[in-house]
Scaffold this motif. Structure first.
Motif, short mmCIF file in Angstrom:
data_model
loop_
_atom_site.label_atom_id
_atom_site.label_comp_id
_atom_site.label_asym_id
_atom_site.label_seq_id
_atom_site.Cartn_x
_atom_site.Cartn_y
_atom_site.Cartn_z
N ASP A 186 0.83 -1.20 0.00
CA ASP A 186 0.00 0.00 0.00
C ASP A 186 0.87 1.25 0.00
O ASP A 186 0.61 2.21 -0.74
CB ASP A 186 -0.92 -0.01 1.22
N ASP A 187 1.90 1.24 0.87
CA ASP A 187 2.80 2.40 0.92
C ASP A 187 3.50 2.59 -0.42
O ASP A 187 3.63 3.72 -0.92
CB ASP A 187 3.85 2.21 2.03
N GLU A 189 2.42 1.55 -3.32
CA GLU A 189 1.44 1.98 -4.32
C GLU A 189 1.15 3.47 -4.18
O GLU A 189 1.04 4.19 -5.18
CB GLU A 189 0.16 1.17 -4.16
N GLU A 190 1.03 3.92 -2.92
CA GLU A 190 0.81 5.35 -2.70
C GLU A 190 1.98 6.16 -3.22
O GLU A 190 1.80 7.21 -3.85
CB GLU A 190 0.59 5.61 -1.21
N THR A 191 3.19 5.65 -2.95
CA THR A 191 4.38 6.36 -3.44
C THR A 191 4.41 6.39 -4.96
O THR A 191 4.71 7.42 -5.58
CB THR A 191 5.65 5.66 -2.92
N ASN A 193 1.80 6.11 -6.98
CA ASN A 193 0.74 7.00 -7.46
C ASN A 193 1.14 8.46 -7.31
O ASN A 193 0.90 9.28 -8.22
CB ASN A 193 -0.55 6.73 -6.68
N ALA A 194 1.76 8.78 -6.16
CA ALA A 194 2.19 10.16 -5.96
C ALA A 194 3.25 10.54 -6.99
O ALA A 194 3.21 11.63 -7.57
CB ALA A 194 2.74 10.33 -4.54
N ASN A 197 1.58 10.94 -10.31
CA ASN A 197 0.85 12.22 -10.38
C ASN A 197 1.81 13.38 -10.57
O ASN A 197 1.54 14.31 -11.35
CB ASN A 197 0.03 12.41 -9.11
#
Length: 286
Positions: A186-187, A189-191, A193-194, A197
């Motif tokens: 999750d971390d 994936e968030e990284t 995605n960030a 973006n």
């Protein structure tokens, strides 16, 4: 009972250490003033004892308490596998003296000596012949078998319990590891995605900047081209003449030419013949 004399018959199990067994037995009998015969018939071992009642009682007590044979560890141990086939008073004096080992060749000889001459009951002998080993040994064997079975079951249960604990520990470890991996995923994936973006924003920003730069460059080029065009003299145009004046003169010349053409057409369409000649001449001129 004559002088308190008795006959005792024991069924002995297989004698693994025969020499020390026989040596100890002879010593016991001599000390108790008993007389004995150790009769062997196949796998059947019979000890026939004649003597006093007190001597017989003492002999049986020694069998219960004193070592008489070697065990598998080569240590002197008690004989726990003998059977008491029976004891009863003698009808007269003892029938033999001292101690002797005897090998019987057939059942008839056993019947004659043990039963007829030495006064043992035939039922005792028949009972001993029913089994290959003594009853005490068979009872011990069955008990040992059940004990080993219980021990194996207990060991299997303990082993299964340990396996279950190991499986549970492994399951918990895998669950914990999976949870950690999920959290890391999750971390991550968030990284990702960030980062994606940010990269997308950067691409859009760069694209807008490029478009703005291109537009600015194109506009600048147009302005420069316009300036060059304004400064550059046009073909067939004298210096100092403005574009608007030249266009006006061309328009007037074209208008005058169109008027002349219409006049000639009107002349050709008139009734006079000289007009026709003039028309032909005009066409030739044209």
């Amino acid at each position: 009972m004559a002088d308190g004399r008795e006959v005792l018959v024991l069924r002995l199990d297989t004698l693994r250490s025969r020499e020390p067994y026989v040596a100890t037995l002879k010593k016991w009998l001599q000390g108790l003033e008993l007389h004995g015969r150790l009769v062997t018939r196949g796998s059947l071992e019979l000890l026939v004892v004649h003597g006093s009642t007190n001597g017989v009682d003492t002999l049986l007590k020694r069998y219960e308490t004193d070592p008489i044979q070697l065990n598998p560890k080569n240590e002197m141990a008690r004989d726990t596998f003998y059977d008491i086939l029976g004891r009863k008073p003698l009808s007269g004096e003892v029938k033999f003296q001292g101690f002797l080992e005897m090998q019987m060749l057939n059942d008839a000889l056993v019947q004659k000596l043990v039963v007829d001459d030495w006064e043992a009951d035939v039922a005792w002998i028949d009972e001993a012949k029913k089994t290959e080993r003594s009853k005490r040994f068979l009872v011990w064997k069955e008990a040992r078998k059940q004990q080993l079975k219980r021990e194996r079951q207990a060991a299997a249960q303990e082993r299964d319990a340990k396996k279950a604990q190991a499986r549970e520990a492994k399951r918990l470890e895998q669950s914990k590891l999976k949870e950690e991996q999920d959290n890391d995923g999750d971390d991550k994936e968030e990284t990702i995605n960030a980062t994606a973006n940010e990269e997308a924003d950067k691409i859009v920003s760069d694209s807008h900047q490029n478009i703005d730069e291109k537009n600015a460059g194109h506009k600048s080029k147009q302005q420069k081209q316009k300036k060059r065009n304004d400064k550059k003299p046009r073909k067939n145009e004298p210096h100092g003449v403005k574009k608007s004046d030249t266009s006006s003169k061309k328009h007037k010349a074209k208008k005058s030419s169109n008027a002349a053409k219409r006049k000639r057409q009107d002349t050709l369409s008139g009734p006079n013949s000289h007009h026709k000649k003039n028309a032909k001449r005009l066409r030739k001129q044209d």
